[in-house]
Design a protein around this motif. Sequence first.
Motif, mmCIF file in Angstrom:
data_model
loop_
_atom_site.group_PDB
_atom_site.id
_atom_site.type_symbol
_atom_site.label_atom_id
_atom_site.label_comp_id
_atom_site.label_asym_id
_atom_site.label_seq_id
_atom_site.Cartn_x
_atom_site.Cartn_y
_atom_site.Cartn_z
ATOM 1 N N ALA A 174 0.735 -1.148 0.039
ATOM 2 C CA ALA A 174 -0.082 0.000 0.011
ATOM 3 C C ALA A 174 0.865 1.433 0.029
ATOM 4 O O ALA A 174 0.613 2.226 -0.662
ATOM 5 C CB ALA A 174 -1.009 -0.045 1.194
ATOM 6 N N THR A 175 1.807 1.191 0.697
ATOM 7 C CA THR A 175 2.709 2.413 0.590
ATOM 8 C C THR A 175 3.527 2.840 -0.545
ATOM 9 O O THR A 175 3.636 3.799 -1.003
ATOM 10 C CB THR A 175 3.943 2.089 1.849
ATOM 11 O OG1 THR A 175 3.181 2.116 3.027
ATOM 12 C CG2 THR A 175 4.833 3.429 1.998
ATOM 13 N N GLU A 176 3.921 1.408 -1.247
ATOM 14 C CA GLU A 176 4.366 1.671 -2.623
ATOM 15 C C GLU A 176 3.408 2.269 -3.274
ATOM 16 O O GLU A 176 3.846 3.089 -4.518
ATOM 17 C CB GLU A 176 5.006 0.078 -3.019
ATOM 18 C CG GLU A 176 6.194 -0.311 -2.394
ATOM 19 C CD GLU A 176 6.717 -1.734 -3.130
ATOM 20 O OE1 GLU A 176 7.224 -1.540 -4.177
ATOM 21 O OE2 GLU A 176 6.783 -2.663 -2.351
ATOM 22 N N TYR A 177 2.126 1.786 -3.479
ATOM 23 C CA TYR A 177 1.280 2.250 -4.307
ATOM 24 C C TYR A 177 1.055 3.739 -4.215
ATOM 25 O O TYR A 177 0.926 4.633 -4.959
ATOM 26 C CB TYR A 177 -0.064 1.605 -4.017
ATOM 27 C CG TYR A 177 -0.128 -0.021 -4.471
ATOM 28 C CD1 TYR A 177 0.728 -0.297 -5.340
ATOM 29 C CD2 TYR A 177 -0.900 -0.804 -3.847
ATOM 30 C CE1 TYR A 177 0.980 -1.673 -5.590
ATOM 31 C CE2 TYR A 177 -0.913 -2.113 -4.126
ATOM 32 C CZ TYR A 177 0.030 -2.787 -5.063
ATOM 33 O OH TYR A 177 -0.156 -3.853 -5.340
ATOM 34 N N GLN A 178 1.022 4.121 -2.732
ATOM 35 C CA GLN A 178 0.594 5.502 -2.582
ATOM 36 C C GLN A 178 2.019 6.370 -3.054
ATOM 37 O O GLN A 178 1.886 7.693 -3.615
ATOM 38 C CB GLN A 178 0.806 5.707 -0.863
ATOM 39 C CG GLN A 178 0.303 6.964 -0.399
ATOM 40 C CD GLN A 178 0.266 7.362 1.103
ATOM 41 O OE1 GLN A 178 1.161 6.835 1.677
ATOM 42 N NE2 GLN A 178 -0.730 8.119 1.404
ATOM 43 N N ALA A 179 3.136 5.723 -3.050
ATOM 44 C CA ALA A 179 4.115 6.572 -3.531
ATOM 45 C C ALA A 179 3.951 6.686 -5.133
ATOM 46 O O ALA A 179 4.405 7.824 -5.585
ATOM 47 C CB ALA A 179 5.619 5.685 -3.173
ATOM 48 N N THR A 180 3.482 5.685 -6.076
ATOM 49 C CA THR A 180 3.504 5.914 -7.234
ATOM 50 C C THR A 180 2.346 6.870 -7.448
ATOM 51 O O THR A 180 2.679 7.608 -8.336
ATOM 52 C CB THR A 180 3.000 4.622 -7.668
ATOM 53 O OG1 THR A 180 4.045 3.393 -7.434
ATOM 54 C CG2 THR A 180 2.706 4.584 -9.068
ATOM 55 N N ALA A 181 1.400 7.070 -6.700
ATOM 56 C CA ALA A 181 0.417 8.046 -6.777
ATOM 57 C C ALA A 181 0.994 9.396 -6.751
ATOM 58 O O ALA A 181 0.661 10.228 -7.519
ATOM 59 C CB ALA A 181 -0.674 7.649 -5.966
#
Length: 272
Positions: free
Chosen positions: A177-184
């Motif tokens: 989830a943190t990786e996805y948030q960073a991508t966003a």
Amino acid sequence: MTVKDAPSVWGETMEFRLLGPVTIADENRSISPGGRRQQAVVAALLMHRNTFVPVPRLIDYVWGDEAPPSAVNSLQSYVSRFRKLLEPGPPDGSVRLVRSVPGGYSLHAPDEQIDGVRFARLVSEGRSLLQAGRAMEAYRCLTRALRLWRGPAMAGLADHEPLAAEIARLEELRTSATEYQATAALALGRNEEAVALLKGVIRECPLREGPRAGLMLALYRSGRQAEALALFRTTREMLIDELGVEPGHELARLQQSILRQDPALARPALTV
């Protein structure tokens, strides 16, 4: 607040929490169900909500290979305490949340009342939004998901071997989830925020190449090209020393793009 201090009536917003210490809460209070073994019973019933859980399986969750001869009686006591916490007072004919069935028990609770289930749904939704190119909506969704956490999953039970697999699953999903948030964040031009998020992921999972590629890109977009290239060098050294392998294609290609200052690196690209 402990079980013996529990109020007599729960509100309609009762929630079971696993993303941090195992607790039961509503808008006014948060209650620990008891000691480690009591918490393990609660966690096991939540993991298998709305299904029959045999007594031997529950005993395994609580004691593992070290179950005492009194395990069955002790388990009955733990379930009884949990039931009294949820449904204080004599039975009134209503459907019980914790039910005894021949050979086992079951906990009946809607998914919305369990923070781990809500978290997984929000992460899935956030990833889908990213894949659809809806970065702002994805960012907000993932932010809501990560705000559900109050500490390590099932804090206090981290060394409880029977629950290790479920704890690891929740923590892995938190990392994703943190990786996805960073991508966003990168797609929205929030480069420094992406740097901070990805550094946190790397501290937890130093051998994962994906977060390191994301951090290289975030550093480059923040005007820190030298740091991005230095990260590639240290990553290469670490992978060779620890795993005996060279960086994968994604990292190597990214390094070359940074060296030639490829204009494409400035364009947000959503990859999940």
